[in-house]
Design a protein around this motif. Structure first.
Motif, PDB file in Angstrom:
ATOM      1  N   ALA A   1       0.814  -1.214   0.000  1.00 19.03           N
ATOM      2  CA  ALA A   1       0.000   0.000   0.000  1.00 19.03           C
ATOM      3  C   ALA A   1       0.846   1.262   0.000  1.00 19.03           C
ATOM      4  CB  ALA A   1      -0.936   0.002   1.215  1.00 19.03           C
ATOM      5  N   VAL A   2       2.155   1.119   0.243  1.00 19.44           N
ATOM      6  CA  VAL A   2       3.058   2.275   0.287  1.00 19.44           C
ATOM      7  C   VAL A   2       3.868   2.298  -1.010  1.00 19.44           C
ATOM      8  CG1 VAL A   2       4.848   3.449   1.602  1.00 19.44           C
ATOM      9  CG2 VAL A   2       3.227   1.970   2.791  1.00 19.44           C
ATOM     10  N   LEU A   3       3.447   3.120  -1.947  1.00 19.42           N
ATOM     11  CA  LEU A   3       4.096   3.171  -3.267  1.00 19.42           C
ATOM     12  C   LEU A   3       5.127   4.288  -3.392  1.00 19.42           C
ATOM     13  CD1 LEU A   3       1.200   2.466  -5.815  1.00 19.42           C
ATOM     14  CD2 LEU A   3       3.059   0.938  -5.133  1.00 19.42           C
TER      15      LEU A   3
ATOM     16  N   HIS B   1       3.228  -8.069   2.864  1.00 21.63           N
ATOM     17  CA  HIS B   1       2.515  -8.776   3.921  1.00 21.63           C
ATOM     18  C   HIS B   1       1.118  -9.185   3.462  1.00 21.63           C
ATOM     19  CE1 HIS B   1       5.237  -7.471   7.302  1.00 21.63           C
ATOM     20  NE2 HIS B   1       5.525  -6.538   6.408  1.00 21.63           N
ATOM     21  N   GLU B   2       0.810  -9.022   2.191  1.00 18.98           N
ATOM     22  CA  GLU B   2      -0.565  -9.225   1.764  1.00 18.98           C
ATOM     23  C   GLU B   2      -0.678 -10.122   0.542  1.00 18.98           C
ATOM     24  OE1 GLU B   2       0.043  -5.168   1.902  1.00 18.98           O
ATOM     25  OE2 GLU B   2       1.679  -6.266   1.005  1.00 18.98           O
ATOM     26  N   ILE B   3      -1.836 -10.743   0.450  1.00 17.65           N
ATOM     27  CA  ILE B   3      -2.227 -11.518  -0.719  1.00 17.65           C
ATOM     28  C   ILE B   3      -3.427 -10.814  -1.334  1.00 17.65           C
ATOM     29  CG2 ILE B   3      -3.223 -13.693  -1.539  1.00 17.65           C
ATOM     30  CD1 ILE B   3      -1.704 -15.105   0.715  1.00 17.65           C
ATOM     31  N   ILE B   4      -3.321 -10.432  -2.588  1.00 22.80           N
ATOM     32  CA  ILE B   4      -4.426  -9.772  -3.277  1.00 22.80           C
ATOM     33  C   ILE B   4      -4.932 -10.699  -4.373  1.00 22.80           C
ATOM     34  CG2 ILE B   4      -5.128  -7.803  -4.688  1.00 22.80           C
ATOM     35  CD1 ILE B   4      -3.061  -6.115  -3.259  1.00 22.80           C
TER      36      ILE B   4
ATOM     37  N   SER C   1       5.514 -15.128   3.341  1.00 20.04           N
ATOM     38  CA  SER C   1       5.167 -16.548   3.236  1.00 20.04           C
ATOM     39  C   SER C   1       5.297 -16.993   1.785  1.00 20.04           C
ATOM     40  CB  SER C   1       3.739 -16.806   3.728  1.00 20.04           C
ATOM     41  OG  SER C   1       2.783 -16.206   2.866  1.00 20.04           O
ATOM     42  N   GLN C   2       5.330 -18.299   1.594  1.00 18.85           N
ATOM     43  CA  GLN C   2       5.366 -18.844   0.238  1.00 18.85           C
ATOM     44  C   GLN C   2       4.091 -18.478  -0.502  1.00 18.85           C
ATOM     45  OE1 GLN C   2       7.970 -20.260  -1.203  1.00 18.85           O
ATOM     46  NE2 GLN C   2       6.870 -20.523  -3.134  1.00 18.85           N
ATOM     47  N   ALA C   3       2.966 -18.438   0.228  1.00 17.64           N
ATOM     48  CA  ALA C   3       1.687 -18.072  -0.388  1.00 17.64           C
ATOM     49  C   ALA C   3       1.739 -16.652  -0.935  1.00 17.64           C
ATOM     50  CB  ALA C   3       0.566 -18.203   0.638  1.00 17.64           C
ATOM     51  N   VAL C   4       2.386 -15.746  -0.207  1.00 16.19           N
ATOM     52  CA  VAL C   4       2.543 -14.364  -0.686  1.00 16.19           C
ATOM     53  C   VAL C   4       3.449 -14.339  -1.905  1.00 16.19           C
ATOM     54  CG1 VAL C   4       3.524 -12.108  -0.115  1.00 16.19           C
ATOM     55  CG2 VAL C   4       2.102 -13.306   1.557  1.00 16.19           C
ATOM     56  N   LYS C   5       4.529 -15.070  -1.852  1.00 14.96           N
ATOM     57  CA  LYS C   5       5.469 -15.124  -2.971  1.00 14.96           C
ATOM     58  C   LYS C   5       4.781 -15.615  -4.240  1.00 14.96           C
ATOM     59  CE  LYS C   5      10.086 -16.895  -4.145  1.00 14.96           C
ATOM     60  NZ  LYS C   5      11.248 -17.674  -3.646  1.00 14.96           N
TER      61      LYS C   5
ATOM     62  N   ILE D   1     -11.907 -15.465   5.399  1.00 18.32           N
ATOM     63  CA  ILE D   1     -12.586 -16.031   4.229  1.00 18.32           C
ATOM     64  C   ILE D   1     -11.791 -15.799   2.948  1.00 18.32           C
ATOM     65  CG2 ILE D   1     -14.867 -15.874   5.274  1.00 18.32           C
ATOM     66  CD1 ILE D   1     -15.356 -13.319   3.688  1.00 18.32           C
ATOM     67  N   LEU D   2     -10.739 -14.980   3.028  1.00 20.03           N
ATOM     68  CA  LEU D   2      -9.776 -14.832   1.935  1.00 20.03           C
ATOM     69  C   LEU D   2      -8.405 -15.210   2.489  1.00 20.03           C
ATOM     70  CD1 LEU D   2     -10.888 -11.451   0.271  1.00 20.03           C
ATOM     71  CD2 LEU D   2     -11.323 -13.774  -0.540  1.00 20.03           C
ATOM     72  N   PRO D   3      -7.447 -15.564   1.620  1.00 16.84           N
ATOM     73  CA  PRO D   3      -6.131 -15.994   2.109  1.00 16.84           C
ATOM     74  C   PRO D   3      -5.436 -14.931   2.944  1.00 16.84           C
ATOM     75  CG  PRO D   3      -6.407 -16.551  -0.213  1.00 16.84           C
ATOM     76  CD  PRO D   3      -7.561 -15.673   0.142  1.00 16.84           C
ATOM     77  N   ASP D   4      -5.018 -15.316   4.132  1.00 21.70           N
ATOM     78  CA  ASP D   4      -4.279 -14.443   5.043  1.00 21.70           C
ATOM     79  C   ASP D   4      -2.793 -14.730   4.834  1.00 21.70           C
ATOM     80  OD1 ASP D   4      -3.899 -12.601   7.103  1.00 21.70           O
ATOM     81  OD2 ASP D   4      -5.595 -13.398   8.228  1.00 21.70           O
ATOM     82  N   PRO D   5      -1.969 -13.712   4.586  1.00 20.46           N
ATOM     83  CA  PRO D   5      -0.568 -13.934   4.202  1.00 20.46           C
ATOM     84  C   PRO D   5       0.249 -14.762   5.193  1.00 20.46           C
ATOM     85  CG  PRO D   5      -1.212 -11.670   3.789  1.00 20.46           C
ATOM     86  CD  PRO D   5      -2.330 -12.287   4.555  1.00 20.46           C
ATOM     87  N   LEU D   6       0.443 -14.267   6.381  1.00 17.81           N
ATOM     88  CA  LEU D   6       1.119 -14.997   7.463  1.00 17.81           C
ATOM     89  C   LEU D   6       0.675 -14.327   8.765  1.00 17.81           C
ATOM     90  CD1 LEU D   6       3.369 -17.377   7.413  1.00 17.81           C
ATOM     91  CD2 LEU D   6       4.732 -15.656   8.582  1.00 17.81           C
ATOM     92  N   PRO D   7      -0.548 -14.605   9.190  1.00 18.39           N
ATOM     93  CA  PRO D   7      -1.137 -13.877  10.316  1.00 18.39           C
ATOM     94  C   PRO D   7      -0.361 -14.031  11.610  1.00 18.39           C
ATOM     95  CG  PRO D   7      -2.451 -15.804   9.726  1.00 18.39           C
ATOM     96  CD  PRO D   7      -1.452 -15.622   8.646  1.00 18.39           C
TER      97      PRO D   7
END
Length: 389
Positions: free
Chosen positions: A111-113, A131-134, A159-163, A293-299
């Motif tokens: 979110a910080v561009l 830190h996020e999955i979109i 996390s690998q899911a974020v990657k 209900i949506l993927p959480d990156p690494l809570p």
């Protein structure tokens, strides 16, 4: 190899001033750099609880609107507002980089561009920490990904899911996996503070709770759906929800409170609002639930609950699948089937020995794989490698 960051000046940008997961990791990241001798300068968009924690670290702190990307700005007026705010922030930060002789800019979250554009302009390295999955809207993920890829020297993924989520729009060779870690010492003590506070539950009441921001995808309503099913099947349960909403979305809390009142189990569920004593809440729970209900990156709350020796029930997507060992430290549940989720939770409700065993296994896993020591070293080394190239 000398990995000292002595005499390095690092500008760190963060889009929030709360004390939820990404902000807690922001604090640890600062400690990591300071431990290696770096001088840290921080810019936040607003005042909040994070400011007091930063002051304790004695960083050079500035408050200036950075033009943080939020969904509430996804309209013509909002986008114009972001463009103008980012433009002003770019001028402000460029002057700061020049005056303070900044060596590297670090931006916490996608979110910080503005930090990336300033680094590009000033020809210094830039690190983005994702830190996020979109998942949707896909155009937003692609837009942010392309901007991050263009402006960043390195991208850290929690996390690998974020990657994997960003891997098609950000060069894979730029992305480095650095798992979050927590200071486990705060969560090793047990106590009855929460049970005493609630007053209604007896010693035999099983406390089931979640701690998370109140938003559209963290799953508070899904948690309520599960709670209603379980309340009809068990007479010894009490449910707890802790967390507040992002500034400007307080209406979500009002909607949640209304839903609780209409749930039919109002006397069996308590909304605590924002709490800074998360460790005390987790200590008082018998079962922790992450119902995103949506993927959480690494809570981070999952790590905190595991460190508190609590069995974790988490929806089976995102970073939770890399944290929770299904059947060993807790259970993974569907994110769209409250009845099935309730049946899995009932396994722990009916078996106190399993709750204890899973909680202990979770604590052992955090100590081994998600320690603060590992994070402090891995994060500072990632920054070091970026600077010495």
């Amino acid at each position: 190899m000398d990995r000292s960051l002595n005499n390095c000046r690092i500008l760190m940008l963060h889009g929030s001033s709360d004390l939820y997961g990404a902000s807690k990791m922001f604090l640890l990241s600062i400690k990591s750099l300071q431990s290696k001798g770096a001088e840290v300068i921080v810019v936040l968009s607003e005042y909040g609880p994070l400011v007091d924690e930063l002051n304790l670290l004695q960083v050079d702190l500035h408050i200036y609107k950075l033009g943080i990307i939020r969904r509430k700005y996804f309209n013509a007026k909002g986008l114009l507002n972001r463009l103008l705010t980012i433009r002003r922030a770019k001028a402000y930060l460029s002057k700061m980089v020049s005056e303070k002789k900044i060596d590297l800019i670090y931006s916490n979250t996608s979110a910080v561009l503005v930090g990336g554009w300033v680094a590009k302009k000033m020809k210094i390295p830039h690190v983005t920490h994702l830190h996020e999955i979109i998942k949707s809207p896909n155009w937003l993920r692609k837009f942010l990904g392309k901007m991050i890829n263009y402006t960043s020297s390195k991208v850290l993924a929690v996390s690998q899911a974020v990657k994997e989520n960003w891997g098609d729009v950000i060069a894979v060779e730029k992305i480095e996996l650095v798992y979050n870690g927590i200071d486990q010492s705060k969560y090793l003590q047990s106590g009855n503070q929460l049970r005493n506070e609630l007053s209604k539950p007896t010693d035999s009441t099983i406390l089931i709770g979640m701690v998370a921001r109140v938003n559209q995808w963290k799953g508070q309503n899904y948690f309520l759906d599960i709670a209603k099913i379980l309340s009809h099947e068990h007479d010894n349960l009490h449910f707890v929800i802790a967390g507040d909403a992002y500034p400007g979305t307080e209406y979500l809390v009002d909607e949640l409170i209304l839903a609780l009142r209409k749930s039919g189990i109002e006397n069996q569920i308590t909304y605590l609002g924002y709490r800074s004593d998360v460790e005390a809440i987790l200590s008082g729970l018998d079962i922790f639930v992450l119902p995103s209900i949506l993927p959480d990156p690494l809570p981070t709350t999952v790590l905190e609950a595991m460190a508190s020796a609590k069995p974790v029930i988490a929806t089976s997507h995102g970073g939770a699948k890399e944290m929770v060992l299904d059947g060993e430290t807790g259970f993974l549940i569907p994110w769209d089937n409250a009845k099935k989720a309730a049946s899995i939770l009932s396994i722990l409700i009916n078996n106190p020995q399993k709750r204890v065993a899973m909680g202990k296994a979770g604590r052992d896993r955090v100590l081994e794989h998600f320690s603060i020591q590992a994070y402090l070293e891995n994060f500072s080394y990632a920054i070091y490698k970026t600077l010495v190239k």
